[in-house]
Design an enzyme around this catalytic site. Sequence first.
Site, short mmCIF file in Angstrom:
data_model
loop_
_atom_site.label_atom_id
_atom_site.label_comp_id
_atom_site.label_asym_id
_atom_site.label_seq_id
_atom_site.Cartn_x
_atom_site.Cartn_y
_atom_site.Cartn_z
CG HIS A 122 -2.02 -0.95 1.19
ND1 HIS A 122 -2.58 -1.51 2.33
CD2 HIS A 122 -2.73 -1.45 0.15
CE1 HIS A 122 -3.56 -2.31 1.97
NE2 HIS A 122 -3.67 -2.29 0.65
CG LEU A 145 0.58 4.13 3.94
CD1 LEU A 145 -0.83 4.22 3.42
CD2 LEU A 145 0.73 5.00 5.17
CG HIS A 146 5.40 1.17 6.99
ND1 HIS A 146 6.63 1.53 6.46
CD2 HIS A 146 4.91 2.30 7.55
CE1 HIS A 146 6.86 2.81 6.71
NE2 HIS A 146 5.83 3.30 7.35
CG HIS A 147 -0.07 -1.61 5.04
ND1 HIS A 147 -1.14 -0.76 4.80
CD2 HIS A 147 0.34 -1.32 6.30
CE1 HIS A 147 -1.36 0.00 5.85
NE2 HIS A 147 -0.46 -0.32 6.77
CD GLN A 148 6.45 -3.43 2.85
OE1 GLN A 148 6.30 -3.73 4.02
NE2 GLN A 148 6.88 -2.24 2.48
#
Length: 611
Positions: free
Chosen positions: A339, A544-547
Amino acid sequence: MRNISQPRICHCQIGRLKLTLSNKYHLKLTSNNVISGLKSPLPEYDYVIVGAGSAGCVLASRLTEDPDVTVLVLEVGKPEMFFTDVPSMAPYFQRTDYSWPYYMEPQKNVCLGMINKRCYWPRGRAVGGTSVINYMIYTRGRPAEWDRIAAAGNYGWSYKDVLKYYKKSERTNLEQYDYSPHRNTTGVMNVEFIKYKTRLIDAFLEAGRILGSPTVDYNAPEKLGFGYVQTTTRVGRRLSAAKAFLHPNKRRSNLHILPMATATKVLIDPANKSAYGVQFVRNRIKYEVTAKREVILSAGPIASPQLLMLSGIGPRDQLSRHEIPLIKDLPVGRTLYDHITFPGVIFTLNTTGLSFIETKVSAINNIFAWLQFGDGEVATPGAVEGIGYIKTPVSTETEDIPDIELISIGGSMVSDGGPGASKAVRRGMKISEDVFDNAFGSIDSTDTWSAFPMLLHPKSVGWLDLKDSNPFSHPRMYGNYLTDPMDVATLVAAIRYVQALAATPPFQKYGAKIHRAHYPGCSKFVFDSDEYWECAIRTLTVTLHHQIATCRMGPQGDPRAVVDPELRVHGVNRLRVVDSSIIPRTVSVHTHAPAVMIGEKAADMIKAAWK
């Protein structure tokens, strides 16, 4: 590796308040809160879990409910400390040794305004994982998103199935929503509203209603809308996965957690393709520990696929390139979704005292109010106040699935500026100082409002490779951002929607006016044209660090699947992956809550398998 017994000084700052904590205080704090002072593990356990992140903490807690089961958790990071509890300090920890300093590989035409033109991907490195450094936002995803995951052959992963496990963890403190059928008040993970609010969140919600988005519990399954942000905090303090699931069980003799330990390889018998243990390094010494039942990787969407490949599970050609003996040819790391957002849609205001400004938030009286009551501006999760889900006009979704999440900020990126301020947000994103000052210097540390548009379902798909066979090297990460023109069109449509929000009376009474930012390379475009906004988005492209999906879940025969619907690695016995890397496609979530849910569900599956 650094020996934890060596003295280390942590200099931390909240605005103008500077405090220094020595390693001695840190160790004293953690000895009361985490585990048993374990210096070396037993030679054998029933389960060995790699990673004490959002899912790993849950899994360790639930499996050790059976006193006859032994569990070892290996965690490369260290325990939390005082400052990680402070919600408003979330941006600061993106640049400390509580995070992995991962960088995406250079990509043409994105992240152009970042230092060295590279996207920064920090991930949590702590007992508690990314839940120690994130913004604490609690989101679950839409029912149709989970239902289509189940429909692809992932039995047991429909919305009805996952709702059971979302509820199992949750202890809500959400006022009128507490006793809704999709909520729970008896779990161990607090979900609450932030007590302190600015008038800007009221304007956001009212503007949403004017444009047709009702004020709702945005985690409710019924409809899309806007709502106050829901956070995993307890009385205004961060509630990490470690605090919720490990600390209450620290006296269990069958639960051992070894921090500052780096797993380097899963031990797998090549003859029968069965995992039987883990090799790890601690204090520069190599160890091996065996698992009588299973090895479980909960190291997150970057480290879990890396460890699989280092252990011989991954794409044949890549393992051959690094001279790693092949155990099982699987598409590890071949799918990577993320994201992204654009934080530059900022509106100036003609009223002072409306927004969060760090130098005011960090006033001594606010610090002490938070220390005493867990209240006030210090309790806000990086100034996030609201969440809204929308479908833009360019959406191709036929079901009730949003394509954009709006994150309403009680301020903006410029709120962290001014004399004596940390500038933690802009520095946490690794924005070039020259680019930032040229674009926003004229409004630094003034009253503003912004909403970050999060691209929920990118069409662009990335991937992850090994750099080499050294377990201490970072893998190569390719976000492949904005390569599909639909992603750009969706973000531009989201910017138009945010502008429509700002044009409504609730914001116009504060004189909301879009700030004309000047970005390098964008001056040839007319301000506020679609071309200008595309250039701006490509300048400030922020994760947004949502890998997810690097260890993608799918049934037997799915050519992109790494694990099956019970999270067992395809073709390898006694090995599972239990973290957000298994989510097979994008979901409208911040990934902490789903990772906790995955840990809950996996614990039940594992217990059932070993009756």
